[in-house]
Scaffold this motif. Structure first.
Motif, mmCIF file in Angstrom:
data_model
loop_
_atom_site.group_PDB
_atom_site.id
_atom_site.type_symbol
_atom_site.label_atom_id
_atom_site.label_comp_id
_atom_site.label_asym_id
_atom_site.label_seq_id
_atom_site.Cartn_x
_atom_site.Cartn_y
_atom_site.Cartn_z
ATOM 1 N N LEU A 166 35.294 38.922 35.118
ATOM 2 C CA LEU A 166 36.220 39.866 35.728
ATOM 3 C C LEU A 166 37.649 39.399 35.487
ATOM 4 N N PRO A 167 38.487 40.198 34.790
ATOM 5 C CA PRO A 167 39.837 39.732 34.454
ATOM 6 C C PRO A 167 40.734 39.510 35.664
ATOM 7 N N ARG A 168 40.569 40.343 36.693
ATOM 8 C CA ARG A 168 41.474 40.218 37.839
ATOM 9 C C ARG A 168 40.782 40.695 39.098
ATOM 10 N N ASN A 169 41.026 41.966 39.510
ATOM 11 C CA ASN A 169 40.493 42.501 40.749
ATOM 12 C C ASN A 169 39.769 43.822 40.515
ATOM 13 N N VAL A 170 39.219 44.354 41.592
ATOM 14 C CA VAL A 170 38.544 45.656 41.585
ATOM 15 C C VAL A 170 39.065 46.450 42.766
ATOM 16 N N SER A 171 39.496 47.690 42.525
ATOM 17 C CA SER A 171 39.940 48.541 43.624
ATOM 18 C C SER A 171 38.749 49.185 44.313
ATOM 19 N N ALA A 172 38.966 49.587 45.553
ATOM 20 C CA ALA A 172 38.000 50.480 46.196
ATOM 21 C C ALA A 172 37.823 51.729 45.351
ATOM 22 N N HIS A 173 36.696 52.401 45.552
ATOM 23 C CA HIS A 173 36.361 53.669 44.903
ATOM 24 C C HIS A 173 35.953 53.512 43.445
ATOM 25 N N GLY A 174 35.390 52.338 43.103
ATOM 26 C CA GLY A 174 34.610 52.271 41.888
ATOM 27 C C GLY A 174 33.387 53.160 42.034
ATOM 28 N N LYS A 175 32.739 53.479 40.911
ATOM 29 C CA LYS A 175 31.635 54.435 40.910
ATOM 30 C C LYS A 175 30.411 53.841 40.222
ATOM 31 N N VAL A 176 29.238 54.281 40.642
ATOM 32 C CA VAL A 176 27.993 53.878 39.992
ATOM 33 C C VAL A 176 27.370 55.108 39.342
ATOM 34 N N ASP A 177 27.087 55.001 38.054
ATOM 35 C CA ASP A 177 26.438 56.073 37.312
ATOM 36 C C ASP A 177 24.940 56.014 37.600
ATOM 37 N N PRO A 178 24.366 57.054 38.220
ATOM 38 C CA PRO A 178 22.950 56.992 38.581
ATOM 39 C C PRO A 178 22.027 57.012 37.375
ATOM 40 N N GLU A 179 22.507 57.518 36.236
ATOM 41 C CA GLU A 179 21.664 57.583 35.047
ATOM 42 C C GLU A 179 21.567 56.238 34.342
ATOM 43 N N THR A 180 22.674 55.507 34.275
ATOM 44 C CA THR A 180 22.697 54.233 33.533
ATOM 45 C C THR A 180 22.676 53.013 34.436
ATOM 46 N N GLY A 181 23.007 53.199 35.720
ATOM 47 C CA GLY A 181 23.137 52.069 36.632
ATOM 48 C C GLY A 181 24.438 51.307 36.468
ATOM 49 N N GLU A 182 25.340 51.794 35.603
ATOM 50 C CA GLU A 182 26.598 51.095 35.369
ATOM 51 C C GLU A 182 27.556 51.266 36.540
ATOM 52 N N LEU A 184 31.476 51.511 37.315
ATOM 53 C CA LEU A 184 32.757 51.819 36.684
ATOM 54 C C LEU A 184 33.855 51.550 37.705
ATOM 55 N N PHE A 185 34.887 50.800 37.301
ATOM 56 C CA PHE A 185 35.910 50.423 38.274
ATOM 57 C C PHE A 185 37.294 50.496 37.662
ATOM 58 N N PHE A 186 38.300 50.472 38.537
ATOM 59 C CA PHE A 186 39.681 50.367 38.073
ATOM 60 C C PHE A 186 40.398 49.300 38.879
ATOM 61 N N ASP A 187 41.532 48.876 38.354
ATOM 62 C CA ASP A 187 42.360 47.847 38.974
ATOM 63 C C ASP A 187 43.815 48.232 38.748
ATOM 64 N N TYR A 188 44.693 47.776 39.618
ATOM 65 C CA TYR A 188 46.118 48.036 39.437
ATOM 66 C C TYR A 188 46.911 46.939 40.130
ATOM 67 N N SER A 189 48.167 46.801 39.748
ATOM 68 C CA SER A 189 49.073 45.836 40.352
ATOM 69 C C SER A 189 50.120 46.576 41.151
ATOM 70 N N LEU A 190 50.481 46.044 42.315
ATOM 71 C CA LEU A 190 51.478 46.715 43.144
ATOM 72 C C LEU A 190 52.855 46.732 42.484
ATOM 73 N N TYR A 191 53.165 45.700 41.697
ATOM 74 C CA TYR A 191 54.540 45.530 41.232
ATOM 75 C C TYR A 191 54.688 45.539 39.716
ATOM 76 N N GLU A 192 53.618 45.789 38.994
ATOM 77 C CA GLU A 192 53.688 45.756 37.538
ATOM 78 C C GLU A 192 53.217 47.091 36.957
ATOM 79 N N PRO A 193 53.760 47.486 35.788
ATOM 80 C CA PRO A 193 53.519 48.843 35.247
ATOM 81 C C PRO A 193 52.254 48.962 34.405
ATOM 82 N N TRP A 194 51.099 48.847 35.051
ATOM 83 C CA TRP A 194 49.852 49.011 34.325
ATOM 84 C C TRP A 194 48.725 49.317 35.312
#
Length: 476
Positions: A166-182, A184-194
């Motif tokens: 895991l490169p850094r963190n995981v935000s709330a509201h990641g998702k689980v694909d019921p077909e693949t079991g994968e 899926l997540f996103f991450d963001y920084s409070l003070y940086e543009p990405w």
């Protein structure tokens, strides 16, 4: 905890979100073979689990409702019986606070600790829950460390870093694909543009990760996904310049539209297709799917509540007003060939915290179950709404007066025949007495109300997000 329990002069004496319906449940409870009013279905197998903020002691600093240590409440069903548990989520910051050495981790109403790498506020793991690889993960809305929980006992199993990848963190509201079991997540920084997104396989291996550069720091809250895409949110609610300089949670609305970035699940920054729409903010997505050339997203779009601060809430008046969610069910359609985006409001009833049959997540769904929001100064869920996304029809079930609910879940019955063949389940709590119970509705007879009620041995305070864990998917 109520107003009388706050020490004289306590900074939170006027803060309604540490008292009454919002006060923490300070005991961890286990109760088996619970009494049932009505008839508990025998084809209901699994656990309804809900996360939420739950301070383990009265805060002595200005307290935001979102700062409380995470506590998960669970009711497990099997063979016509039910058992209840509640447990704290033992994130690193929660443990440090409980041990008395958590001074470096602060809440959002005081200056951020910019010396803490990757997490400038206290990571409470109090926001969301997802079921992945046989276990629960508790997640945090400012992007933190996932915490694994046993889906049956709620025991904290430890932090999750996906094999150290895991490169850094995981935000709330990641998702689980019921077909693949994968996952899926996103991450963001409070003070940086990405922001970034990743994919974790059903057996817990990080298989893809991509970083997306943005024009400035952003505050996304949710994401969407379909069979082939991830939908990222670039919304015009951001930190003020002084908030960024001083490390304070001060936000403003930019004079620009909202953007949704549709990117292949194995794509990179170069593959994002951005769709710009009217200015808005979204907290929660119900579902997304592909329909011909279009990517469809159903979510709850925020609107101003126009409440004025209540003097009785003192310095917390602004926080109280922001927490009073005013949102409506909305649909966006993004054409991947033409680049066009259209949107429409689905209902004029305040609703939020949507839930679907998770077996259909990422694919076209007909039904979406929302919380009916009370048009009040304090956030209270006054009932449930079942939306027919094909016809536009809806059914409502409103709770008795002075009851507040929780985010519901859809629980499919054993050997379900179609999408709404199952049950809608929620917690309700009396806002004065604190008496709590679980309500179970037949999804096909939604407006008729509960077919079973289960009084609980512990109070379930107002809280955040929930999930359903199928009994045959819970690791043993």
């Amino acid at each position: 905890m109520n107003a009388a329990s706050l020490a004289e002069g306590n900074v939170n004496a006027l803060n309604p979100y540490v008292q009454g319906f919002y006060a923490p449940q300070l005991e961890e409870v286990t109760a088996t073979d619970l009494a049932v009013i009505g008839e508990l279905p025998t084809d209901l197998w699994g656990a309804y689990v809900r996360n939420g903020p739950n301070p383990f002691e009265i805060p002595d600093e200005p307290h935001h409702w979102f700062d409380g240590e995470g506590m998960v409440h669970s009711i497990y069903f099997e063979n016509g019986k039910a058992e209840y548990r509640n447990r704290y989520v033992l994130s690193d910051d929660n443990l440090a606070d409980m041990k008395g050495d958590g001074a470096d981790a602060r809440g959002v109403l005081v200056p951020a600790n910019r010396d803490r790498p990757n997490k400038v506020y206290k990571d409470t793991a109090n926001t969301d829950l997802v079921m992945h690889n046989g276990q629960l993960m508790a997640l945090w809305y400012i992007s933190g460390t996932p915490v694994r929980l046993d889906a049956r006992t709620l025991e904290t199993l430890g932090n999750e870093d996906f094999g150290g990848k895991l490169p850094r963190n995981v935000s709330a509201h990641g998702k689980v694909d019921p077909e693949t079991g994968e996952f899926l997540f996103f991450d963001y920084s409070l003070y940086e543009p990405w922001m970034s997104f990743g994919v974790v396989s059903a057996d817990n291996e990080l298989t893809h990760f991509a970083k997306i550069d943005l024009p400035g720091p952003r505050l996304p809250h949710d994401m969407g996904f379909t069979e082939n895409y991830v939908i990222l949110h670039d919304l015009p609610v951001v930190f003020t310049d002084s908030g960024i300089r001083n490390g304070m949670w001060q936000i403003r609305t930019e004079q620009r539209g909202a953007r949704f970035g549709v990117v292949p699940r194995n794509g990179t920054a170069q593959d994002v297709k951005w769709f710009e729409t009217d200015p808005c903010y979204l907290y929660h997505v119900a579902n997304s799917w592909e329909e011909g050339d279009e990517v469809v997203m159903i979510a709850c779009r925020m609107t101003p509540n126009n409440f004025k601060p209540n003097p009785e809430h003192g310095q917390f008046g602004g926080m109280v007003n922001i927490l009073a969610l005013h949102a409506y069910a909305w649909e966006w359609r993004m054409n991947m060939k033409t680049g066009e985006i259209t949107s429409r409001q689905l209902d004029d009833r305040l609703s939020e915290f949507p839930a679907i049959n998770q077996a259909y997540a990422g694919r076209k769904t007909r039904w979406s179950y929302h919380v009916a929001m009370a048009n009040e100064n304090l956030q209270r869920f006054e009932g449930l709404i079942k939306y027919d996304l094909e016809t536009g029809a809806k059914e409502e079930y409103l709770f008795d007066d002075q009851l507040g609910g929780s985010e519901p879940v859809f629980a499919p019955r054993a050997n379900a025949k179609d999408e709404d063949d199952g049950y809608v389940i929620t917690y309700v709590t009396h806002t004065e007495s604190g008496a709590s119970e679980v309500l179970i509705l037949d999804a096909k007879k939604f407006s008729q109300g509960p077919i079973a009620r289960i009084p609980l041995p512990a109070r379930v305070p107002a809280g955040f997000h929930a999930t359903w864990a199928d009994g045959d998917k819970i690791a043993v």
